[in-house]
Design an enzyme around this catalytic site. Structure first.
Site, PDB file in Angstrom:
ATOM      1  N   ALA A  16      -7.527  75.646 -43.543  1.00  0.00           N
ATOM      2  CA  ALA A  16      -6.965  74.942 -44.705  1.00  0.00           C
ATOM      3  C   ALA A  16      -6.331  75.905 -45.695  1.00  0.00           C
ATOM      4  CB  ALA A  16      -8.050  74.134 -45.396  1.00  0.00           C
ATOM      5  N   LYS A  26     -10.984  50.815 -41.388  1.00  0.00           N
ATOM      6  CA  LYS A  26      -9.917  50.065 -40.695  1.00  0.00           C
ATOM      7  C   LYS A  26      -9.687  48.688 -41.300  1.00  0.00           C
ATOM      8  CE  LYS A  26     -13.848  49.467 -38.038  1.00  0.00           C
ATOM      9  NZ  LYS A  26     -14.786  50.105 -37.189  1.00  0.00           N
ATOM     10  N   GLU A  32      -6.876  59.036 -40.539  1.00  0.00           N
ATOM     11  CA  GLU A  32      -6.981  59.334 -39.099  1.00  0.00           C
ATOM     12  C   GLU A  32      -8.234  58.713 -38.478  1.00  0.00           C
ATOM     13  OE1 GLU A  32      -4.788  61.438 -36.846  1.00  0.00           O
ATOM     14  OE2 GLU A  32      -6.036  59.989 -35.797  1.00  0.00           O
ATOM     15  N   ILE A  57     -10.229  60.478 -31.958  1.00  0.00           N
ATOM     16  CA  ILE A  57      -8.953  60.731 -31.259  1.00  0.00           C
ATOM     17  C   ILE A  57      -7.839  60.856 -32.304  1.00  0.00           C
ATOM     18  CG2 ILE A  57      -7.290  59.851 -29.575  1.00  0.00           C
ATOM     19  CD1 ILE A  57      -9.456  58.075 -28.423  1.00  0.00           C
ATOM     20  N   GLY A  87     -26.388  51.416 -30.989  1.00  0.00           N
ATOM     21  CA  GLY A  87     -25.707  51.719 -32.257  1.00  0.00           C
ATOM     22  C   GLY A  87     -24.191  51.751 -32.165  1.00  0.00           C
ATOM     23  N   LYS A 115      -7.351  48.069 -35.837  1.00  0.00           N
ATOM     24  CA  LYS A 115      -6.813  49.365 -35.404  1.00  0.00           C
ATOM     25  C   LYS A 115      -5.382  49.196 -34.881  1.00  0.00           C
ATOM     26  CE  LYS A 115     -11.562  50.680 -34.417  1.00  0.00           C
ATOM     27  NZ  LYS A 115     -12.632  50.663 -33.418  1.00  0.00           N
ATOM     28  N   GLY A 164     -19.077  57.230 -33.735  1.00  0.00           N
ATOM     29  CA  GLY A 164     -20.088  58.290 -33.800  1.00  0.00           C
ATOM     30  C   GLY A 164     -19.869  59.167 -35.015  1.00  0.00           C
TER      31      GLY A 164
HETATM   32  N1  HSE Z   1     -17.770  49.097 -33.333  1.00  0.00           N
HETATM   33  C1  HSE Z   1     -16.721  50.020 -33.126  1.00  0.00           C
HETATM   34  C2  HSE Z   1     -16.617  50.250 -31.633  1.00  0.00           C
HETATM   35  C3  HSE Z   1     -16.980  51.300 -33.850  1.00  0.00           C
HETATM   36  O1  HSE Z   1     -17.452  49.752 -30.880  1.00  0.00           O
HETATM   37  O2  HSE Z   1     -15.692  50.910 -31.195  1.00  0.00           O
HETATM   38  C4  HSE Z   1     -15.751  52.083 -34.174  1.00  0.00           C
HETATM   39  O3  HSE Z   1     -14.818  51.380 -34.921  1.00  0.00           O
END
Ligand code: HSE
Length: 420
Positions: A31, A100, A122, A129, A180, A198, A295
């Site tokens: 940076a 999002k 991003e 990604i 999760g 997205k 994650g």
């Molecule tokens: N619930 C979303 C997924 C998490 O399963 O991709 C990321 O936006």
């Protein structure tokens, strides 16, 4: 030194704070300045967040802190973060968001409010990604012909398990919630809404399309059964929940739905919780981006990339177009979509039933490409599974209504779109 304030120190927020500390050397080297977290905001101060930063339960402690240069918004929701991001921008602070839903509804207002102040996102799409950067920067020489993406890890995990292990829908949904991956309300995942947010973000960068979720076709994976999986296997398809943006003449199709795609296509091989996006540019051809879509650390990796870009002085227009110079493309209505279809229905297993079906389809100019008949537990009823040649969505929807009302048809039919 650049100071950061984090709104929402959950899994991703804690990862942002910890990576900025653990990888401080490499991040400063990239940076050009030291980046430190000044403070974070949480709703419940008594919960341990696993971070060493100062915490408050008042967002204004971040928004109004004159020492904070960049506000990172990781709260989730729509209206509350919108008000806070707006205030942060009005206070002259750059913003990084992973939200999002906020962008699906308010990205054009935020672009207007931000003006020349950087607002980057991003992490909002396909987690770790760098697809936003690829579209905004790497592919900026291209007209974008299409974007097709696996943008929801939960659905991809569920479909992979249903296809590879024969798992039942309800069991596997429960498992992905326990792991999760799923949103707090899993309807957002399995109903295609998360993916639609997205897709809308990507469609703005690629095409300058100002659409909201309710403007586009969104279907989920709730109606897929092992019968469909078996048909797909027999005919060489994988089933994926895809977000699709496609330029057709002067229009753009935007849609999210379960899709049969050829097993040999690259995106068909993306299994489990992973995300992948293919982008076809008119000059570069097909490109593909693959990685973790969710994650803590993966998402934080994208958040910090934006922070680094801001510190370096990045000043591109938020949605990729200078005001008034959009692509000139318009969103096509759902009725205008053209594709191939897969249909599953149960019919009387008697002579003339098939002719009734095909002649009903013929009325709408729909022609059958392949067909399979399977027995059911009831000798008098058969399952009919077939694919069609390309036809208009409006014709298919009309035909479905007619088929559902035929005497030989039992129960409601199921339909899936095919992308060859
Ligand atoms: N619930 C979303 C997924 C998490 O399963 O991709 C990321 O936006």
């Amino acid at each position: 030194m650049v100071k950061i304030g984090i709104l929402g120190v959950g899994t991703v927020g804690a990862s942002v704070a910890n990576i900025l500390e653990d990888n401080a050397d490499i991040i400063e080297a990239r940076a050009g300045k030291k980046i430190v977290v000044q403070s974070g905001v949480v709703k419940n101060l008594s919960k341990d967040r696993g971070v060493s930063i100062k915490l408050s339960d008042d967002p204004m402690d971040v928004i109004n802190d004159p020492e904070i240069d960049i506000v990172v918004e990781l709260m989730g929701g729509v209206e509350e973060p919108y008000a806070l991001v707006k205030k942060a921008l009005e206070n002259g602070k750059a913003v990084v968001t992973a939200n999002k839903a906020l962008l699906a509804y308010h990205r054009y207002e935020l672009q207007e409010i931000a003006g020349d102040i950087p607002l980057m996102y991003e992490a909002s799409t396909a987690g770790g990604i760098p697809i936003i950067g690829a579209l905004r920067n790497g592919l900026s020489a291209n007209h974008i012909d299409s974007i097709k993406g696996i943008m929801n890890g939960t659905c991809n995990y569920m479909l992979t398990k249903m296809i590879n292990e024969g798992a039942q829908y309800d069991d596997i949904l429960k498992e992905s919630q326990e792991l999760g991956y799923a949103e707090a309300d899993p309807t957002f995942d399995v109903g295609g809404f998360d993916a639609s947010h997205k897709l809308l973000i990507l469609a703005s960068i690629a095409y300058g399309i100002d659409a909201k979720p309710e403007d586009i076709l969104i279907e989920g994976i709730e109606n897929i059964t092992q019968t469909d999986v078996a048909f797909a296997k027999e005919f060489g398809y994988e089933i994926k929940l895809l977000g699709i943006a496609k330029k057709v003449n002067d229009g753009v199709e935007l849609r999210v739905h379960a899709t049969m795609i050829p097993q040999e296509s690259m995106i068909a091989k993306v299994d489990g919780v992973m995300n992948a996006v293919t982008v076809v540019g008119d000059r570069v051809g097909e490109t593909m981006y693959y990685g973790p879509g969710a994650g803590g650390d993966a998402t934080a990796s994208a958040v910090i990339a934006d922070i680094v870009d801001i510190v370096r002085g990045y000043h591109g227009p938020m949605l990729g177009y200078k005001k008034g110079l959009e692509s000139g493309l318009k969103l096509l209505s759902r009725d205008e979509i053209e594709t191939e279809y897969y249909i599953r229905l149960e019919v009387d297993d008697k002579s003339g039933a098939l002719a009734t079906i095909t002649s009903a389809l013929g009325e709408f100019g729909i022609s059958i490409a392949s067909m399979l008949q399977k027995p059911t537990k009831d000798d008098a009823i058969a399952k009919l599974l077939f694919t069609t040649h390309t036809c208009k969505e409006s014709k298919m929807q009309e035909a479905i209504k007619v088929l559902n009302n035929l005497e030989v048809v039992h129960g409601n039919l199921a339909m899936m779109r095919i992308e060859n």
